[in-house]
Design a protein around this motif. Structure first.
Motif, mmCIF file in Angstrom:
data_model
loop_
_atom_site.group_PDB
_atom_site.id
_atom_site.type_symbol
_atom_site.label_atom_id
_atom_site.label_comp_id
_atom_site.label_asym_id
_atom_site.label_seq_id
_atom_site.Cartn_x
_atom_site.Cartn_y
_atom_site.Cartn_z
ATOM 1 N N THR A 64 0.811 -1.228 0.000
ATOM 2 C CA THR A 64 0.000 0.000 0.000
ATOM 3 C C THR A 64 0.841 1.273 0.000
ATOM 4 N N ASP A 65 2.017 1.221 0.587
ATOM 5 C CA ASP A 65 2.865 2.417 0.681
ATOM 6 C C ASP A 65 3.993 2.301 -0.330
ATOM 7 N N ARG A 66 3.737 2.720 -1.562
ATOM 8 C CA ARG A 66 4.699 2.557 -2.646
ATOM 9 C C ARG A 66 5.742 3.672 -2.628
ATOM 10 N N GLN A 67 6.911 3.363 -3.143
ATOM 11 C CA GLN A 67 7.951 4.371 -3.287
ATOM 12 C C GLN A 67 7.523 5.439 -4.307
ATOM 13 N N PRO A 68 7.877 6.702 -4.096
ATOM 14 C CA PRO A 68 7.442 7.774 -5.001
ATOM 15 C C PRO A 68 8.260 7.873 -6.288
ATOM 16 N N HIS A 69 9.348 7.147 -6.404
ATOM 17 C CA HIS A 69 10.277 7.351 -7.513
ATOM 18 C C HIS A 69 9.721 6.953 -8.893
ATOM 19 N N PRO A 70 9.018 5.835 -9.033
ATOM 20 C CA PRO A 70 8.474 5.532 -10.371
ATOM 21 C C PRO A 70 7.518 6.607 -10.880
ATOM 22 N N ALA A 71 6.654 7.115 -10.002
ATOM 23 C CA ALA A 71 5.747 8.187 -10.413
ATOM 24 C C ALA A 71 6.528 9.459 -10.724
ATOM 25 N N ALA A 72 7.586 9.735 -9.951
ATOM 26 C CA ALA A 72 8.408 10.916 -10.213
ATOM 27 C C ALA A 72 9.117 10.797 -11.558
ATOM 28 N N LEU A 73 9.536 9.585 -11.921
ATOM 29 C CA LEU A 73 10.184 9.383 -13.219
ATOM 30 C C LEU A 73 9.214 9.689 -14.365
ATOM 31 N N ALA A 74 7.965 9.245 -14.234
ATOM 32 C CA ALA A 74 6.966 9.525 -15.270
ATOM 33 C C ALA A 74 6.734 11.025 -15.411
ATOM 34 N N GLU A 75 6.666 11.739 -14.281
ATOM 35 C CA GLU A 75 6.490 13.194 -14.330
ATOM 36 C C GLU A 75 7.730 13.870 -14.912
ATOM 37 N N TYR A 76 8.888 13.347 -14.570
ATOM 38 C CA TYR A 76 10.136 13.900 -15.113
ATOM 39 C C TYR A 76 10.174 13.769 -16.637
ATOM 40 N N GLU A 77 9.777 12.622 -17.155
ATOM 41 C CA GLU A 77 9.769 12.429 -18.603
ATOM 42 C C GLU A 77 8.836 13.433 -19.278
ATOM 43 N N ARG A 78 7.723 13.728 -18.640
ATOM 44 C CA ARG A 78 6.787 14.716 -19.208
ATOM 45 C C ARG A 78 7.416 16.106 -19.219
ATOM 46 N N LEU A 79 8.059 16.473 -18.107
ATOM 47 C CA LEU A 79 8.690 17.787 -18.024
ATOM 48 C C LEU A 79 9.889 17.890 -18.964
ATOM 49 N N LYS A 80 10.611 16.801 -19.088
ATOM 50 C CA LYS A 80 11.770 16.790 -19.982
ATOM 51 C C LYS A 80 11.345 16.971 -21.432
ATOM 52 N N ALA A 81 10.240 16.353 -21.809
ATOM 53 C CA ALA A 81 9.754 16.482 -23.184
ATOM 54 C C ALA A 81 9.407 17.925 -23.531
ATOM 55 N N SER A 82 8.987 18.681 -22.523
ATOM 56 C CA SER A 82 8.646 20.092 -22.764
ATOM 57 C C SER A 82 9.818 21.024 -22.477
ATOM 58 N N GLY A 83 10.949 20.463 -22.043
ATOM 59 C CA GLY A 83 12.127 21.280 -21.762
ATOM 60 C C GLY A 83 11.991 22.147 -20.532
ATOM 61 N N ASP A 84 11.141 21.754 -19.583
ATOM 62 C CA ASP A 84 10.867 22.564 -18.392
ATOM 63 C C ASP A 84 11.882 22.228 -17.306
ATOM 64 N N LEU A 85 13.068 22.845 -17.374
ATOM 65 C CA LEU A 85 14.123 22.548 -16.413
ATOM 66 C C LEU A 85 13.769 23.029 -15.010
ATOM 67 N N SER A 86 13.113 24.195 -14.900
ATOM 68 C CA SER A 86 12.720 24.686 -13.577
ATOM 69 C C SER A 86 11.704 23.758 -12.921
ATOM 70 N N GLY A 87 10.795 23.201 -13.718
ATOM 71 C CA GLY A 87 9.839 22.229 -13.180
ATOM 72 C C GLY A 87 10.534 20.973 -12.709
ATOM 73 N N VAL A 88 11.552 20.543 -13.441
ATOM 74 C CA VAL A 88 12.328 19.357 -13.052
ATOM 75 C C VAL A 88 13.068 19.615 -11.746
ATOM 76 N N GLN A 89 13.628 20.818 -11.602
ATOM 77 C CA GLN A 89 14.318 21.156 -10.360
ATOM 78 C C GLN A 89 13.361 21.126 -9.168
ATOM 79 N N ALA A 90 12.158 21.657 -9.357
ATOM 80 C CA ALA A 90 11.158 21.630 -8.281
ATOM 81 C C ALA A 90 10.749 20.195 -7.967
ATOM 82 N N LEU A 91 10.618 19.366 -8.997
ATOM 83 C CA LEU A 91 10.271 17.960 -8.787
ATOM 84 C C LEU A 91 11.373 17.242 -8.023
ATOM 85 N N GLY A 92 12.629 17.558 -8.331
ATOM 86 C CA GLY A 92 13.738 16.958 -7.594
ATOM 87 C C GLY A 92 13.711 17.324 -6.125
#
Length: 231
Positions: A104-132
C-alpha cells in the motif's frame, strides 16, 4: 580631414572589437548550453536510477515479508515446540502487517520518473528542479522518525505479548530483531534525489540591483575545501 580621421578610427575600432564581442557571446552561449546539458544528465541519473532502485527495493522487501509470512504460517501449526508455534503466530501478524505496508505504501520514484519524462519532453528545467526537491523531501520523510512509529508499535506489542507468555528475554529479542529489520528496510531505500540536492542547492547571486538565480555545491575532500556555483 579631422572628421574623416575620426570616422576611420571608429570604423577600425569596430572592425577589431566586433569579432571578439561575437566570439565572446558565442562562447557564453556554448557554455550555457554545456551547463544545461550537464544538468539534464544529472537529473536523468537521479530519476532513472531512483526509479530502478525503488523497483528493486519494492520487489525485494515484498519477497522477504511474503516468505516470512509463509514460514510463520507453516510454523504456527507444524512446529514441534509450543513456544515456537506461539512465536510463529505472532510472526504471522507482524509479517502480514509488513507485507500490507509494502503493497500500500509505494515508493514515489516511479511516479516521479513519469512526471520527469513529461517535463523533460517540454524542456521545463525549472519544473524538473522543483520535482527533484519534492522527491528529496519525500526521501527524507521516509527516513525520518515518523517512519519508525508503526514499527515501534507493532514490535513493541509483539514483544509484550511474548513476554506475557512468561518469556521476557524472548520478547526482548523479538522486539530488537523486528526493529533492526525495520532499520535495514528504511536505510536501504533509494536516496538519489537527496544525494543530488546535497551536491547542488538553490542560490541567488546578487550583483548590485541584478539578481542571478542559480545553484551552489560544496566540495569537501582531505586535500581541499571548495565550492561551485552554476546558473
Amino acid at each position: 580631414m579631422h572628421a574623416f580621421r575620426l570616422f576611420a578610427a571608429l570604423v577600425t575600432t569596430l572592425v577589431i572589437t566586433l569579432p571578439f564581442s561575437l566570439q565572446a557571446q558565442a562562447q557564453t552561449h556554448s557554455q550555457n548550453q554545456n551547463q544545461t546539458s550537464v544538468q539534464w544528465r544529472e537529473y536523468n541519473d537521479v530519476f532513472e536510477n531512483g526509479a530502478r532502485h525503488a523497483n528493486i527495493w519494492q520487489m525485494g522487501w515484498t519477497g522477504i515479508y511474503g516468505a516470512s509470512l509463509a514460514v510463520n504460517v507453516y510454523q504456527s501449526s507444524e512446529a514441534s515446540n509450543p513456544d515456537d508455534r506461539f512465536d510463529a503466530r505472532v510472526g504471522v501478524v507482524k509479517s502480514a502487517l509488513a507485507l500490507g505496508g509494502m503493497l500500500t505504501d509505494r515508493q514515489p520514484h516511479p511516479a516521479a520518473l513519469a512526471e520527469y519524462e513529461r517535463l523533460k519532453a517540454s524542456g521545463d528545467l525549472s519544473g524538473v528542479q522543483a520535482l527533484g526537491l519534492q522527491l528529496a523531501q519525500a526521501e527524507r520523510e521516509r527516513r525520518g522518525w515518523g517512519a519508525r512509529v508503526s514499527s515501534l508499535v507493532v514490535n513493541g506489542v509483539a514483544g509484550v505479548v511474548i513476554a506475557a507468555d512468561g518469556r521476557e528475554s524472548d520478547g526482548a529479542i523479538n522486539f530488537a530483531t523486528g526493529m533492526l529489520v525495520n532499520e535495514l528496510q528504511i536505510w536501504s531505500q533509494p536516496n538519489q534525489a537527496s544525494s543530488a540536492i546535497n551536491r547542488f542547492q538553490p542560490a541567488n547571486l546578487s550583483l548590485g540591483p541584478m539578481t542571478i538565480p542559480g545553484e551552489y555545491a560544496l566540495h569537501v575532500t582531505p586535500q581541499q575545501l571548495g565550492a561551485t556555483w552554476r546558473y
